[in-house]
Design a protein around this motif. Structure first.
Motif, mmCIF file in Angstrom:
data_model
loop_
_atom_site.group_PDB
_atom_site.id
_atom_site.type_symbol
_atom_site.label_atom_id
_atom_site.label_comp_id
_atom_site.label_asym_id
_atom_site.label_seq_id
_atom_site.Cartn_x
_atom_site.Cartn_y
_atom_site.Cartn_z
ATOM 1 N N UNK A 1 -3.892 20.559 -5.655
ATOM 2 C CA UNK A 1 -4.859 21.139 -4.715
ATOM 3 C C UNK A 1 -5.674 19.994 -4.130
ATOM 4 N N UNK A 2 -5.602 19.821 -2.848
ATOM 5 C CA UNK A 2 -6.293 18.697 -2.216
ATOM 6 C C UNK A 2 -6.951 19.167 -0.931
ATOM 7 N N UNK A 3 -8.261 19.416 -1.028
ATOM 8 C CA UNK A 3 -8.993 19.963 0.124
ATOM 9 C C UNK A 3 -9.129 18.941 1.252
ATOM 10 N N UNK A 4 -8.692 17.698 0.998
ATOM 11 C CA UNK A 4 -8.789 16.674 2.049
ATOM 12 C C UNK A 4 -7.515 16.601 2.893
ATOM 13 N N UNK A 5 -6.520 17.418 2.561
ATOM 14 C CA UNK A 5 -5.307 17.410 3.398
ATOM 15 C C UNK A 5 -5.654 17.806 4.820
ATOM 16 N N UNK A 6 -4.902 17.249 5.764
ATOM 17 C CA UNK A 6 -5.044 17.697 7.153
ATOM 18 C C UNK A 6 -4.405 19.071 7.262
ATOM 19 N N UNK A 7 -4.445 19.617 8.448
ATOM 20 C CA UNK A 7 -3.754 20.886 8.724
ATOM 21 C C UNK A 7 -2.319 20.803 8.192
ATOM 22 N N UNK A 8 -1.870 21.822 7.479
ATOM 23 C CA UNK A 8 -0.491 21.798 6.957
ATOM 24 C C UNK A 8 0.292 22.981 7.550
ATOM 25 N N UNK B 1 -8.406 46.797 10.504
ATOM 26 C CA UNK B 1 -9.235 46.893 9.289
ATOM 27 C C UNK B 1 -8.369 46.797 8.030
ATOM 28 N N UNK B 2 -7.209 47.454 8.069
ATOM 29 C CA UNK B 2 -6.355 47.484 6.875
ATOM 30 C C UNK B 2 -5.677 46.142 6.635
ATOM 31 N N UNK B 3 -5.230 45.511 7.713
ATOM 32 C CA UNK B 3 -4.603 44.193 7.544
ATOM 33 C C UNK B 3 -5.633 43.183 7.055
ATOM 34 N N UNK B 4 -6.858 43.344 7.527
ATOM 35 C CA UNK B 4 -7.889 42.356 7.220
ATOM 36 C C UNK B 4 -8.406 42.469 5.792
ATOM 37 N N UNK B 5 -8.555 43.702 5.313
ATOM 38 C CA UNK B 5 -9.375 43.940 4.122
ATOM 39 C C UNK B 5 -8.964 43.112 2.892
ATOM 40 N N UNK B 6 -7.799 43.415 2.339
ATOM 41 C CA UNK B 6 -7.435 42.777 1.064
ATOM 42 C C UNK B 6 -7.100 41.299 1.248
ATOM 43 N N UNK B 7 -6.473 40.958 2.384
ATOM 44 C CA UNK B 7 -6.058 39.558 2.580
ATOM 45 C C UNK B 7 -7.278 38.648 2.682
ATOM 46 N N UNK B 8 -8.275 39.090 3.421
ATOM 47 C CA UNK B 8 -9.447 38.233 3.619
ATOM 48 C C UNK B 8 -10.258 38.136 2.323
ATOM 49 N N UNK B 9 -10.407 39.260 1.629
ATOM 50 C CA UNK B 9 -11.123 39.194 0.348
ATOM 51 C C UNK B 9 -10.352 38.330 -0.650
ATOM 52 N N UNK B 10 -9.016 38.432 -0.613
ATOM 53 C CA UNK B 10 -8.201 37.608 -1.514
ATOM 54 C C UNK B 10 -8.373 36.126 -1.226
ATOM 55 N N UNK B 11 -8.435 35.798 0.050
ATOM 56 C CA UNK B 11 -8.627 34.381 0.406
ATOM 57 C C UNK B 11 -9.983 33.879 -0.101
ATOM 58 N N UNK B 12 -11.008 34.693 0.076
ATOM 59 C CA UNK B 12 -12.343 34.272 -0.371
ATOM 60 C C UNK B 12 -12.347 34.114 -1.902
ATOM 61 N N UNK B 13 -11.812 35.107 -2.591
ATOM 62 C CA UNK B 13 -11.796 35.051 -4.070
ATOM 63 C C UNK B 13 -11.021 33.819 -4.544
ATOM 64 N N UNK C 1 -11.886 22.657 4.867
ATOM 65 C CA UNK C 1 -10.842 22.013 4.057
ATOM 66 C C UNK C 1 -10.452 22.881 2.865
ATOM 67 N N UNK C 2 -11.449 23.478 2.245
ATOM 68 C CA UNK C 2 -11.173 24.350 1.090
ATOM 69 C C UNK C 2 -10.328 25.551 1.494
ATOM 70 N N UNK C 3 -10.704 26.160 2.608
ATOM 71 C CA UNK C 3 -9.955 27.338 3.061
ATOM 72 C C UNK C 3 -8.525 26.962 3.418
ATOM 73 N N UNK C 4 -8.391 25.846 4.128
ATOM 74 C CA UNK C 4 -7.064 25.398 4.550
ATOM 75 C C UNK C 4 -6.153 25.180 3.350
ATOM 76 N N UNK C 5 -6.693 24.489 2.343
ATOM 77 C CA UNK C 5 -5.842 24.170 1.195
ATOM 78 C C UNK C 5 -5.644 25.389 0.296
ATOM 79 N N UNK C 6 -6.622 26.264 0.242
ATOM 80 C CA UNK C 6 -6.429 27.502 -0.529
ATOM 81 C C UNK C 6 -5.336 28.347 0.110
ATOM 82 N N UNK C 7 -5.323 28.398 1.426
ATOM 83 C CA UNK C 7 -4.265 29.165 2.102
ATOM 84 C C UNK C 7 -2.892 28.627 1.719
ATOM 85 N N UNK C 8 -2.767 27.313 1.629
ATOM 86 C CA UNK C 8 -1.467 26.732 1.275
ATOM 87 C C UNK C 8 -1.164 26.920 -0.215
ATOM 88 N N UNK C 9 -2.114 26.563 -1.043
ATOM 89 C CA UNK C 9 -1.874 26.447 -2.479
ATOM 90 C C UNK C 9 -1.943 27.791 -3.196
#
Ligand code: HEM
Length: 273
Positions: free
Chosen positions: A214-221, A143-155, A168-176
Protein backbone atom coordinates in the motif's frame (compact mmCIF):
# COMPACT_ATOMS: atom_id res chain seq x y z
CA UNK A 1 -14.08 -18.68 -15.48
CA UNK A 2 -12.32 -16.30 -13.13
CA UNK A 3 -10.16 -13.57 -14.62
CA UNK A 4 -7.31 -12.27 -12.53
CA UNK A 5 -4.98 -10.60 -15.05
CA UNK A 6 -5.34 -6.89 -15.72
CA UNK A 7 -5.07 -7.11 -19.53
CA UNK A 8 -7.68 -9.85 -19.79
CA UNK A 9 -10.02 -8.00 -17.44
CA UNK A 10 -9.77 -4.87 -19.61
CA UNK A 11 -10.40 -6.89 -22.75
CA UNK A 12 -13.58 -8.48 -21.37
CA UNK A 13 -14.88 -5.18 -19.97
CA UNK A 14 -14.35 -3.50 -23.36
CA UNK A 15 -16.03 -6.24 -25.44
CA UNK A 16 -19.79 -6.00 -26.11
CA UNK A 17 -19.89 -9.79 -26.41
CA UNK A 18 -19.77 -9.87 -22.61
CA UNK A 19 -22.88 -8.53 -20.88
CA UNK A 20 -24.05 -8.36 -17.27
CA UNK A 21 -25.83 -11.55 -16.14
CA UNK A 22 -29.47 -11.18 -17.26
CA UNK A 23 -32.09 -10.25 -14.67
CA UNK A 24 -35.71 -11.38 -14.54
CA UNK A 25 -38.13 -9.22 -16.49
CA UNK A 26 -41.40 -10.47 -14.99
CA UNK A 27 -41.32 -9.10 -11.44
CA UNK A 28 -44.41 -7.29 -10.12
CA UNK A 29 -44.31 -3.48 -10.22
CA UNK A 30 -42.40 -1.63 -7.51
CA UNK A 31 -40.38 -4.61 -6.34
CA UNK A 32 -36.62 -5.13 -6.35
CA UNK A 33 -36.90 -7.34 -9.45
CA UNK A 34 -38.97 -4.67 -11.21
CA UNK A 35 -36.30 -2.08 -10.42
CA UNK A 36 -33.40 -4.27 -11.55
CA UNK A 37 -35.15 -4.87 -14.87
CA UNK A 38 -35.28 -1.10 -15.46
CA UNK A 39 -31.77 0.09 -14.62
CA UNK A 40 -28.78 0.67 -16.86
CA UNK A 41 -26.53 -1.52 -14.73
CA UNK A 42 -28.14 -4.82 -15.78
CA UNK A 43 -29.15 -3.96 -19.32
CA UNK A 44 -27.13 -4.14 -22.50
CA UNK A 45 -27.03 -2.93 -26.09
CA UNK A 46 -29.07 0.11 -27.12
CA UNK A 47 -31.23 -0.09 -23.97
CA UNK A 48 -28.10 0.25 -21.86
CA UNK A 49 -26.76 3.10 -23.98
CA UNK A 50 -30.02 5.05 -23.61
CA UNK A 51 -30.30 4.50 -19.87
CA UNK A 52 -26.65 5.38 -19.41
CA UNK A 53 -27.09 8.66 -21.31
CA UNK A 54 -29.88 9.65 -18.89
CA UNK A 55 -27.56 8.91 -15.96
CA UNK A 56 -24.74 10.95 -17.45
CA UNK A 57 -27.06 13.90 -18.10
CA UNK A 58 -28.29 13.82 -14.51
CA UNK A 59 -24.76 13.49 -13.13
CA UNK A 60 -23.68 16.50 -15.20
CA UNK A 61 -26.07 18.59 -13.09
CA UNK A 62 -24.08 17.76 -9.95
CA UNK A 63 -20.91 19.63 -9.04
CA UNK A 64 -18.32 17.31 -7.45
CA UNK A 65 -16.67 20.21 -5.59
CA UNK A 66 -20.01 21.10 -3.98
CA UNK A 67 -20.58 17.44 -3.06
CA UNK A 68 -17.20 17.36 -1.33
CA UNK A 69 -17.88 20.55 0.62
CA UNK A 70 -21.30 19.35 1.66
CA UNK A 71 -20.03 15.89 2.69
CA UNK A 72 -17.39 17.51 4.88
CA UNK A 73 -19.91 19.84 6.50
CA UNK A 74 -22.47 17.06 7.04
CA UNK A 75 -19.86 14.82 8.66
CA UNK A 76 -18.78 17.61 11.00
CA UNK A 77 -22.41 18.50 11.80
CA UNK A 78 -22.96 14.86 12.80
CA UNK A 79 -19.94 14.80 15.09
CA UNK A 80 -17.99 12.43 12.82
CA UNK A 81 -20.89 9.96 12.31
CA UNK A 82 -20.18 9.57 8.62
CA UNK A 83 -22.31 6.51 7.80
CA UNK A 84 -25.19 7.66 5.61
CA UNK A 85 -23.55 10.99 4.81
CA UNK A 86 -22.68 10.26 1.14
CA UNK A 87 -26.20 9.06 0.40
CA UNK A 88 -27.80 11.99 2.25
CA UNK A 89 -25.63 14.50 0.44
CA UNK A 90 -26.27 12.88 -2.93
CA UNK A 91 -30.03 12.79 -2.36
CA UNK A 92 -30.03 16.45 -1.36
CA UNK A 93 -28.01 17.37 -4.46
CA UNK A 94 -30.50 15.47 -6.62
CA UNK A 95 -33.31 17.27 -4.81
CA UNK A 96 -35.05 14.07 -3.71
CA UNK A 97 -36.21 12.63 -0.41
CA UNK A 98 -34.59 9.23 0.05
CA UNK A 99 -34.13 8.19 3.70
CA UNK A 100 -30.86 6.31 4.14
CA UNK A 101 -32.42 3.20 5.78
CA UNK A 102 -34.64 2.74 2.73
CA UNK A 103 -31.72 3.09 0.32
CA UNK A 104 -29.77 0.65 2.47
CA UNK A 105 -32.62 -1.87 2.45
CA UNK A 106 -32.72 -1.85 -1.35
CA UNK A 107 -28.96 -1.65 -1.83
CA UNK A 108 -28.54 -4.94 0.04
CA UNK A 109 -30.10 -6.89 -2.83
CA UNK A 110 -29.59 -4.49 -5.72
CA UNK A 111 -26.36 -6.04 -7.02
CA UNK A 112 -26.86 -9.61 -5.83
CA UNK A 113 -30.50 -9.82 -6.91
CA UNK A 114 -31.48 -11.39 -3.62
CA UNK A 115 -35.14 -10.53 -3.31
CA UNK A 116 -36.93 -10.12 0.01
CA UNK A 117 -40.18 -8.60 1.25
CA UNK A 118 -38.17 -5.90 3.05
CA UNK A 119 -36.32 -4.93 -0.14
CA UNK A 120 -39.55 -4.92 -2.14
CA UNK A 121 -41.29 -2.73 0.45
CA UNK A 122 -38.34 -0.32 0.43
CA UNK A 123 -38.42 -0.07 -3.39
CA UNK A 124 -42.15 0.73 -3.28
CA UNK A 125 -41.66 3.35 -0.57
CA UNK A 126 -38.71 4.99 -2.31
CA UNK A 127 -40.53 5.03 -5.65
CA UNK A 128 -43.48 6.67 -3.88
CA UNK A 129 -41.23 9.32 -2.35
CA UNK A 130 -39.44 10.05 -5.61
CA UNK A 131 -42.70 10.38 -7.56
CA UNK A 132 -43.72 9.34 -11.03
CA UNK A 133 -41.47 11.54 -13.16
CA UNK A 134 -39.13 10.21 -15.84
CA UNK A 135 -36.09 10.66 -13.61
CA UNK A 136 -37.29 8.30 -10.83
CA UNK A 137 -35.37 5.28 -12.09
CA UNK A 138 -32.35 7.42 -12.92
CA UNK A 139 -32.23 8.93 -9.43
CA UNK A 140 -32.85 5.59 -7.74
CA UNK A 141 -30.04 4.06 -9.79
CA UNK A 142 -27.63 6.77 -8.75
CA UNK A 143 -28.49 6.43 -5.06
CA UNK A 144 -28.24 2.64 -5.13
CA UNK A 145 -25.00 2.50 -7.10
CA UNK A 146 -23.49 5.13 -4.85
CA UNK A 147 -24.52 3.91 -1.41
CA UNK A 148 -22.52 0.79 -0.54
CA UNK A 149 -19.58 1.45 -2.88
CA UNK A 150 -18.88 4.91 -1.53
CA UNK A 151 -19.28 3.86 2.10
CA UNK A 152 -17.03 0.86 1.39
CA UNK A 153 -14.36 3.11 -0.05
CA UNK A 154 -14.47 5.39 2.98
CA UNK A 155 -14.37 2.47 5.44
CA UNK A 156 -11.44 0.88 3.60
CA UNK A 157 -9.56 4.16 3.45
CA UNK A 158 -10.00 4.68 7.19
CA UNK A 159 -8.11 1.44 7.88
CA UNK A 160 -4.95 3.19 6.62
CA UNK A 161 -3.27 5.51 9.07
CA UNK A 162 -0.45 6.83 6.89
CA UNK A 163 0.10 10.58 7.19
CA UNK A 164 -0.79 11.13 3.55
CA UNK A 165 -3.16 13.45 1.71
CA UNK A 166 -6.77 12.43 1.17
CA UNK A 167 -6.39 12.15 -2.62
CA UNK A 168 -3.37 9.81 -2.45
CA UNK A 169 -5.03 7.65 0.19
CA UNK A 170 -8.23 7.34 -1.80
CA UNK A 171 -6.37 6.57 -5.00
CA UNK A 172 -4.32 3.81 -3.44
CA UNK A 173 -7.25 2.41 -1.46
CA UNK A 174 -9.20 2.12 -4.70
CA UNK A 175 -6.37 0.06 -6.17
CA UNK A 176 -5.32 -1.96 -3.14
CA UNK A 177 -8.64 -2.45 -1.29
CA UNK A 178 -11.47 -1.92 -3.76
CA UNK A 179 -14.93 -1.70 -2.18
CA UNK A 180 -16.33 -3.77 -5.06
CA UNK A 181 -14.13 -6.83 -5.25
CA UNK A 182 -15.50 -8.50 -8.38
CA UNK A 183 -17.84 -7.96 -11.26
CA UNK A 184 -19.59 -10.49 -13.47
CA UNK A 185 -20.27 -10.90 -17.15
CA UNK A 186 -21.89 -13.54 -19.33
CA UNK A 187 -20.57 -14.46 -22.76
CA UNK A 188 -23.54 -13.77 -25.06
CA UNK A 189 -22.30 -16.36 -27.52
CA UNK A 190 -21.76 -19.30 -25.16
CA UNK A 191 -23.60 -18.38 -21.95
CA UNK A 192 -20.41 -18.89 -19.97
CA UNK A 193 -20.24 -16.84 -16.77
CA UNK A 194 -17.10 -14.82 -16.16
CA UNK A 195 -16.04 -13.38 -12.84
CA UNK A 196 -13.53 -10.54 -13.00
CA UNK A 197 -11.51 -10.50 -9.81
CA UNK A 198 -10.82 -6.79 -9.38
CA UNK A 199 -8.55 -7.28 -6.36
CA UNK A 200 -6.27 -9.59 -8.32
CA UNK A 201 -6.34 -7.44 -11.48
CA UNK A 202 -5.45 -4.35 -9.41
CA UNK A 203 -2.41 -6.21 -8.05
CA UNK A 204 -1.22 -7.68 -11.34
CA UNK A 205 2.59 -7.57 -11.17
CA UNK A 206 2.72 -7.04 -14.92
CA UNK A 207 1.14 -3.61 -14.39
CA UNK A 208 1.83 -2.46 -10.83
CA UNK A 209 5.26 -2.27 -9.20
CA UNK A 210 5.28 -3.91 -5.75
CA UNK A 211 1.56 -4.55 -6.13
CA UNK A 212 0.98 -5.87 -2.60
CA UNK A 213 2.43 -2.76 -0.98
CA UNK A 214 0.00 0.00 0.00
CA UNK A 215 1.68 3.19 -1.13
CA UNK A 216 -0.34 6.39 -0.95
CA UNK A 217 2.46 8.19 -2.82
CA UNK A 218 1.82 6.31 -6.07
CA UNK A 219 0.75 8.44 -9.00
CA UNK A 220 -2.55 7.77 -10.72
CA UNK A 221 -2.71 4.04 -11.49
CA UNK A 222 -4.78 2.16 -14.08
CA UNK A 223 -6.79 0.30 -11.41
CA UNK A 224 -10.07 -1.21 -12.56
CA UNK A 225 -12.12 -0.37 -9.47
CA UNK A 226 -14.34 2.03 -11.42
CA UNK A 227 -14.66 -0.52 -14.21
CA UNK A 228 -13.52 -0.02 -17.79
CA UNK A 229 -14.66 -0.22 -21.38
CA UNK A 230 -18.36 -0.38 -22.25
CA UNK A 231 -19.83 0.54 -18.87
CA UNK A 232 -17.36 2.05 -16.42
CA UNK A 233 -18.70 3.92 -13.41
CA UNK A 234 -20.02 7.21 -14.80
CA UNK A 235 -19.67 8.85 -11.41
CA UNK A 236 -16.07 8.29 -10.37
CA UNK A 237 -15.58 12.05 -9.83
CA UNK A 238 -18.73 12.21 -7.70
CA UNK A 239 -17.73 9.12 -5.70
CA UNK A 240 -14.27 10.52 -5.02
CA UNK A 241 -15.73 13.90 -4.05
CA UNK A 242 -18.20 12.38 -1.56
CA UNK A 243 -15.51 10.17 -0.01
CA UNK A 244 -12.96 12.99 0.09
CA UNK A 245 -15.44 15.30 1.80
CA UNK A 246 -16.08 12.78 4.58
CA UNK A 247 -12.34 12.17 4.97
CA UNK A 248 -11.62 15.92 5.02
CA UNK A 249 -13.73 16.01 8.17
CA UNK A 250 -12.31 12.86 9.77
CA UNK A 251 -8.62 12.85 8.93
CA UNK A 252 -5.96 15.17 10.22
CA UNK A 253 -4.36 17.30 7.50
CA UNK A 254 -0.90 15.73 7.02
CA UNK A 255 0.97 19.02 7.15
CA UNK A 256 -1.09 20.90 9.73
CA UNK A 257 1.13 23.54 11.35
CA UNK A 258 1.84 23.17 15.08
CA UNK A 259 -0.81 24.82 17.22
CA UNK A 260 -3.65 24.43 14.73
CA UNK A 261 -6.93 23.06 16.12
CA UNK A 262 -7.03 19.31 16.76
CA UNK A 263 -8.73 17.39 13.94
CA UNK A 264 -11.69 15.14 14.60
CA UNK A 265 -10.76 11.52 15.25
CA UNK A 266 -11.70 8.88 12.71
CA UNK A 267 -14.72 7.24 14.35
CA UNK A 268 -15.27 3.51 14.22
CA UNK A 269 -17.65 2.74 11.36
CA UNK A 270 -21.22 2.10 12.47
CA UNK A 271 -23.39 -0.59 11.03
CA UNK A 272 -26.47 1.59 10.62
CA UNK A 273 -27.04 5.24 9.98
C1 HEM B 1 -16.17 4.27 -4.57
C2 HEM B 1 -17.35 4.30 -5.06
C3 HEM B 1 -17.74 3.63 -6.35
C4 HEM B 1 -17.17 2.60 -7.03
C5 HEM B 1 -15.93 1.81 -6.64
C6 HEM B 1 -17.97 2.36 -8.21
C7 HEM B 1 -17.70 1.38 -9.15
C8 HEM B 1 -18.49 1.08 -10.23
C9 HEM B 1 -18.24 0.04 -11.20
C10 HEM B 1 -17.07 -0.91 -11.19
C11 HEM B 1 -19.24 0.07 -12.09
C12 HEM B 1 -19.37 -0.83 -13.33
C13 HEM B 1 -19.82 -2.20 -12.95
C14 HEM B 1 -19.49 -3.18 -14.02
O1 HEM B 1 -18.86 -2.87 -15.04
O2 HEM B 1 -19.84 -4.35 -13.84
C15 HEM B 1 -20.14 1.12 -11.69
C16 HEM B 1 -21.29 1.44 -12.34
C17 HEM B 1 -22.07 2.48 -12.00
N1 HEM B 1 -21.84 3.41 -11.00
FE1 HEM B 1 -20.34 3.43 -9.72
N2 HEM B 1 -18.99 3.25 -8.23
C18 HEM B 1 -18.87 4.06 -7.13
C19 HEM B 1 -19.67 5.10 -6.76
C20 HEM B 1 -20.70 5.56 -7.54
C21 HEM B 1 -21.47 6.74 -7.25
C22 HEM B 1 -21.22 7.70 -6.09
C23 HEM B 1 -22.43 6.80 -8.21
C24 HEM B 1 -23.51 7.83 -8.39
C25 HEM B 1 -23.47 9.08 -7.94
C26 HEM B 1 -22.26 5.69 -9.09
C27 HEM B 1 -23.03 5.40 -10.19
C28 HEM B 1 -22.86 4.31 -11.02
C29 HEM B 1 -23.80 3.95 -12.07
C30 HEM B 1 -25.07 4.69 -12.40
C31 HEM B 1 -23.31 2.79 -12.68
C32 HEM B 1 -23.98 2.02 -13.82
C33 HEM B 1 -23.37 2.46 -15.13
C34 HEM B 1 -23.91 1.72 -16.30
O3 HEM B 1 -24.85 0.96 -16.16
O4 HEM B 1 -23.39 1.92 -17.42
N3 HEM B 1 -21.18 4.96 -8.66
N4 HEM B 1 -19.64 1.73 -10.56
Amino acid sequence: MVITRHAEARAVLADTRYVPPPVRQDAPPYTLGWLRARVSRFSSGETHAERRRALEDRLAELDPAALRRRAREATLERGGEWRGVPTRVLAAALGVRAPVPLVEAVAAGYLSGEESPAADAAVAELAGLLGDGPSVITDLTLLLQAHAATEGLIANTLTHREPAGVEGLLRETLRHDPPLRATRRVDRATGEEIVIDLVAANRDPAVFAEPERFDAARDETPHLTFGHGVRPCPASAHALALAAGVLDALRPAPTAPAGSPAPMPASAPKENS
